[in-house]
Motif scaffolding. Sequence first.
Motif, PDB file in Angstrom:
ATOM      1  N   PHE A 111      14.694  10.296  22.777  1.00  0.00           N
ATOM      2  CA  PHE A 111      14.605   8.872  22.408  1.00  0.00           C
ATOM      3  C   PHE A 111      15.996   8.223  22.288  1.00  0.00           C
ATOM      4  N   SER A 112      16.972   8.805  22.955  1.00  0.00           N
ATOM      5  CA  SER A 112      18.355   8.345  22.837  1.00  0.00           C
ATOM      6  C   SER A 112      18.464   6.845  23.133  1.00  0.00           C
ATOM      7  N   GLY A 113      19.169   6.146  22.225  1.00  0.00           N
ATOM      8  CA  GLY A 113      19.373   4.713  22.391  1.00  0.00           C
ATOM      9  C   GLY A 113      18.216   3.856  21.936  1.00  0.00           C
ATOM     10  N   ASP A 114      17.147   4.490  21.472  1.00  0.00           N
ATOM     11  CA  ASP A 114      15.978   3.712  21.055  1.00  0.00           C
ATOM     12  C   ASP A 114      15.563   4.019  19.622  1.00  0.00           C
ATOM     13  N   ALA A 115      15.627   5.295  19.242  1.00  0.00           N
ATOM     14  CA  ALA A 115      15.208   5.689  17.894  1.00  0.00           C
ATOM     15  C   ALA A 115      15.926   6.968  17.509  1.00  0.00           C
ATOM     16  N   THR A 116      16.000   7.187  16.206  1.00  0.00           N
ATOM     17  CA  THR A 116      16.729   8.345  15.689  1.00  0.00           C
ATOM     18  C   THR A 116      15.906   9.053  14.642  1.00  0.00           C
ATOM     19  N   ALA A 117      15.869  10.396  14.740  1.00  0.00           N
ATOM     20  CA  ALA A 117      15.150  11.214  13.766  1.00  0.00           C
ATOM     21  C   ALA A 117      16.153  11.885  12.838  1.00  0.00           C
ATOM     22  N   SER A 118      15.756  12.057  11.586  1.00  0.00           N
ATOM     23  CA  SER A 118      16.586  12.762  10.604  1.00  0.00           C
ATOM     24  C   SER A 118      15.664  13.433   9.600  1.00  0.00           C
ATOM     25  N   LEU A 119      16.220  14.326   8.804  1.00  0.00           N
ATOM     26  CA  LEU A 119      15.443  15.058   7.802  1.00  0.00           C
ATOM     27  C   LEU A 119      15.825  14.549   6.422  1.00  0.00           C
ATOM     28  N   ASP A 120      14.833  14.068   5.661  1.00  0.00           N
ATOM     29  CA  ASP A 120      15.161  13.554   4.326  1.00  0.00           C
ATOM     30  C   ASP A 120      15.160  14.700   3.312  1.00  0.00           C
ATOM     31  N   PRO A 121      15.634  14.470   2.096  1.00  0.00           N
ATOM     32  CA  PRO A 121      15.742  15.548   1.093  1.00  0.00           C
ATOM     33  C   PRO A 121      14.406  16.214   0.742  1.00  0.00           C
ATOM     34  N   SER A 122      13.293  15.520   1.002  1.00  0.00           N
ATOM     35  CA  SER A 122      11.998  16.111   0.653  1.00  0.00           C
ATOM     36  C   SER A 122      11.469  17.027   1.751  1.00  0.00           C
ATOM     37  N   GLY A 123      12.196  17.122   2.868  1.00  0.00           N
ATOM     38  CA  GLY A 123      11.762  17.984   3.960  1.00  0.00           C
ATOM     39  C   GLY A 123      10.907  17.272   4.975  1.00  0.00           C
ATOM     40  N   SER A 174       7.675  27.151  -0.132  1.00  0.00           N
ATOM     41  CA  SER A 174       7.348  26.037  -1.032  1.00  0.00           C
ATOM     42  C   SER A 174       8.567  25.233  -1.455  1.00  0.00           C
ATOM     43  N   THR A 175       9.653  25.376  -0.713  1.00  0.00           N
ATOM     44  CA  THR A 175      10.872  24.606  -0.970  1.00  0.00           C
ATOM     45  C   THR A 175      11.153  23.744   0.244  1.00  0.00           C
ATOM     46  N   ALA A 176      11.655  22.546   0.026  1.00  0.00           N
ATOM     47  CA  ALA A 176      11.910  21.617   1.119  1.00  0.00           C
ATOM     48  C   ALA A 176      12.808  22.245   2.168  1.00  0.00           C
ATOM     49  N   ASP A 182       0.841  -1.200   0.000  1.00  0.00           N
ATOM     50  CA  ASP A 182       0.000   0.000   0.000  1.00  0.00           C
ATOM     51  C   ASP A 182       0.878   1.252   0.000  1.00  0.00           C
ATOM     52  N   SER A 183       0.599   2.166  -0.922  1.00  0.00           N
ATOM     53  CA  SER A 183       1.406   3.384  -1.047  1.00  0.00           C
ATOM     54  C   SER A 183       1.104   4.404   0.048  1.00  0.00           C
ATOM     55  N   VAL A 184      -0.033   4.243   0.742  1.00  0.00           N
ATOM     56  CA  VAL A 184      -0.438   5.190   1.781  1.00  0.00           C
ATOM     57  C   VAL A 184      -0.007   4.669   3.145  1.00  0.00           C
ATOM     58  N   THR A 185       0.671   5.543   3.923  1.00  0.00           N
ATOM     59  CA  THR A 185       1.059   5.193   5.290  1.00  0.00           C
ATOM     60  C   THR A 185      -0.080   5.576   6.228  1.00  0.00           C
ATOM     61  N   SER A 186      -0.612   4.601   6.933  1.00  0.00           N
ATOM     62  CA  SER A 186      -1.775   4.862   7.781  1.00  0.00           C
ATOM     63  C   SER A 186      -1.574   4.423   9.227  1.00  0.00           C
ATOM     64  N   SER A 187      -0.462   3.754   9.513  1.00  0.00           N
ATOM     65  CA  SER A 187      -0.241   3.250  10.857  1.00  0.00           C
ATOM     66  C   SER A 187       0.436   4.306  11.730  1.00  0.00           C
ATOM     67  N   LYS A 188      -0.144   4.542  12.919  1.00  0.00           N
ATOM     68  CA  LYS A 188       0.429   5.531  13.838  1.00  0.00           C
ATOM     69  C   LYS A 188       1.637   4.964  14.578  1.00  0.00           C
ATOM     70  N   LYS A 189       1.767   3.646  14.586  1.00  0.00           N
ATOM     71  CA  LYS A 189       2.894   2.990  15.221  1.00  0.00           C
ATOM     72  C   LYS A 189       3.602   2.100  14.210  1.00  0.00           C
ATOM     73  N   ALA A 190       4.904   2.228  14.126  1.00  0.00           N
ATOM     74  CA  ALA A 190       5.672   1.434  13.159  1.00  0.00           C
ATOM     75  C   ALA A 190       7.142   1.500  13.511  1.00  0.00           C
ATOM     76  N   GLU A 191       7.929   0.693  12.842  1.00  0.00           N
ATOM     77  CA  GLU A 191       9.378   0.724  13.050  1.00  0.00           C
ATOM     78  C   GLU A 191       9.978   2.000  12.484  1.00  0.00           C
ATOM     79  N   VAL A 192       9.420   2.457  11.354  1.00  0.00           N
ATOM     80  CA  VAL A 192       9.872   3.697  10.717  1.00  0.00           C
ATOM     81  C   VAL A 192       8.665   4.599  10.533  1.00  0.00           C
ATOM     82  N   LEU A 193       8.760   5.840  11.006  1.00  0.00           N
ATOM     83  CA  LEU A 193       7.694   6.835  10.861  1.00  0.00           C
ATOM     84  C   LEU A 193       8.236   8.023  10.098  1.00  0.00           C
ATOM     85  N   PHE A 194       7.401   8.633   9.289  1.00  0.00           N
ATOM     86  CA  PHE A 194       7.816   9.875   8.641  1.00  0.00           C
ATOM     87  C   PHE A 194       6.598  10.748   8.417  1.00  0.00           C
TER      88      PHE A 194
END
Length: 526
Positions: free
Chosen positions: A245-257, A182-184, A161-173
């Motif tokens: 969330f140190s030691g459990d999960a990591t956030a980053s910014l992808d090229p699309s913003g 209007s620019t990332a 499925d192309s649509v992300t609908s789960s509020k809980k997952a291994e990877v969230l974005f």
Amino acid sequence: MGLSGALYTGVSGIRAHQSMLDIIGNNLANINTYGYKSSRLLFSDMLSQTIAIGANGNPMQVGKGVKFANISSDFSTGNMEPTGRIFDLGIEGEGFFVVSGGSKNFFTRVGAFDLNSDNVLIDPSTGYKVMDSNGDEIVISKDATVSGQATSKVTVVGNLDSVTSSKKAEVLFMSTSLQESSTAATSSTELNDLDSNSTDYSDGDIILISGTKSDGNNISATFTYGSSNDGTTVGDLISVINSAFSGDATASLDPSGKIVFKADTPGSDKLSLNLADKGSNTGKTTWSDHSFNGSTYTTTATVYDSQGTPHLVNLRFTKQMDNLWDLNASMNSSDGTFVSGDNAITGISFNDDGTFSASGDTTIQFDFNGISSNQSVVFDLGISGENNGITQNRGTSGAAAKADGYAYGKYNDMSIDADGVIKILYTNGLTKTIATLKMALFNNNNGLNKVGDNLYEQSTTSGEPIYVNPNSGRAGKVRSGALEGSNVDMAVELTSLITAQRGFQLNTKVITTADEVLADIVNLKR
């Protein structure tokens, strides 16, 4: 010619109709004989004696009686009568099964076959062996086994499925990108410059950070706006999230913003993240437009090792960002491990139309318990730009993985299809082709010699047999579990029987009448 001519004419008629009765009787006797072809007798008159030439020049002739013209068989197909026996075979066409009598071949329409003590397919009424398309005997062993074969490829077909609908997952974005004019957005973009920021933040405004860690425990933290506090940029906000969330999960910014939030340990679907402004804030950002969602889909594949032992492998697809997924394989430790922990296929990307685009290395190395050598398995995800493998379209996820290879198997059942192909089905689901039945055609079926036991042999008038495979041209299909019934038409034969009887009676009447006339002539001198 004299009166004796009438006597001999009557005799020829009696003989002819006696033969006609014989043929009709034989047809009726074989009305329940499988594969029997009804016969018919055609009469013709004998040579006629010319006794004079008429005034008009036409010959005046007297017939000398009746004789046989032809005895032929009707080779039309009889009705198929179900028997339920797999070795009972009927032919829906003009072909003949081929059986070998040792030094020569014979031909039959009656496929009432069976296995002998050597598991050879034979005609049990004669013991003759049924021939395959190569001219060999057909051996069907019910003790047959097949060794297991290792899996070398797993084919994955279906949709993610192309649509992300789960509020809980291994990877969230984020569902939508953070943008500036209007620019990332980048890490250095000021929070007050975001397009979704409706009111500028003031020093001391608080952004609430909440969610669950990958172990399911709740977490709550705050980001305090201001250069002397936690900072003022998107990068500063991401740093506070990572600290929380140190030691459990990591956030980053992808090229699309979009902020991508990923568990440090793969395999968890409990991770969640939410951003919101504190109610007393001066500044406001529509964080609800940037909700965090993820997508995970799990399926399984049965992978066989080199000894044919099946191992259930879990395949977990995790969406990493728009149009990009990873696949992670796992299995019970009692089955084995993966070589050097290499159990993932990364960078599974999709085109804008949902077709598969590319991926990283699709080979996974298995180290199964009890097997000394490693086993490489290639995962076939499809052809780039095609819909023949895995796709990413809007709709329910439903990808399935099918592995080649198989377990050890024993004989379970067999089948014979319309093409005369004999197959064995093993307990492991494998099907193996044993042989294809040989079939013969003749240009002149009525030229064949009947030799009894429902068998025919070729003759000079039948021509040489034309060997073909069943279900080709006029040969006809093979029907397993049925036998061809006799094509004798009872109503026609009974009508012909009456006709033959009357013909016989009339010819005896000719003889008795001629005899009476001769007696009268003898008595003329008295």
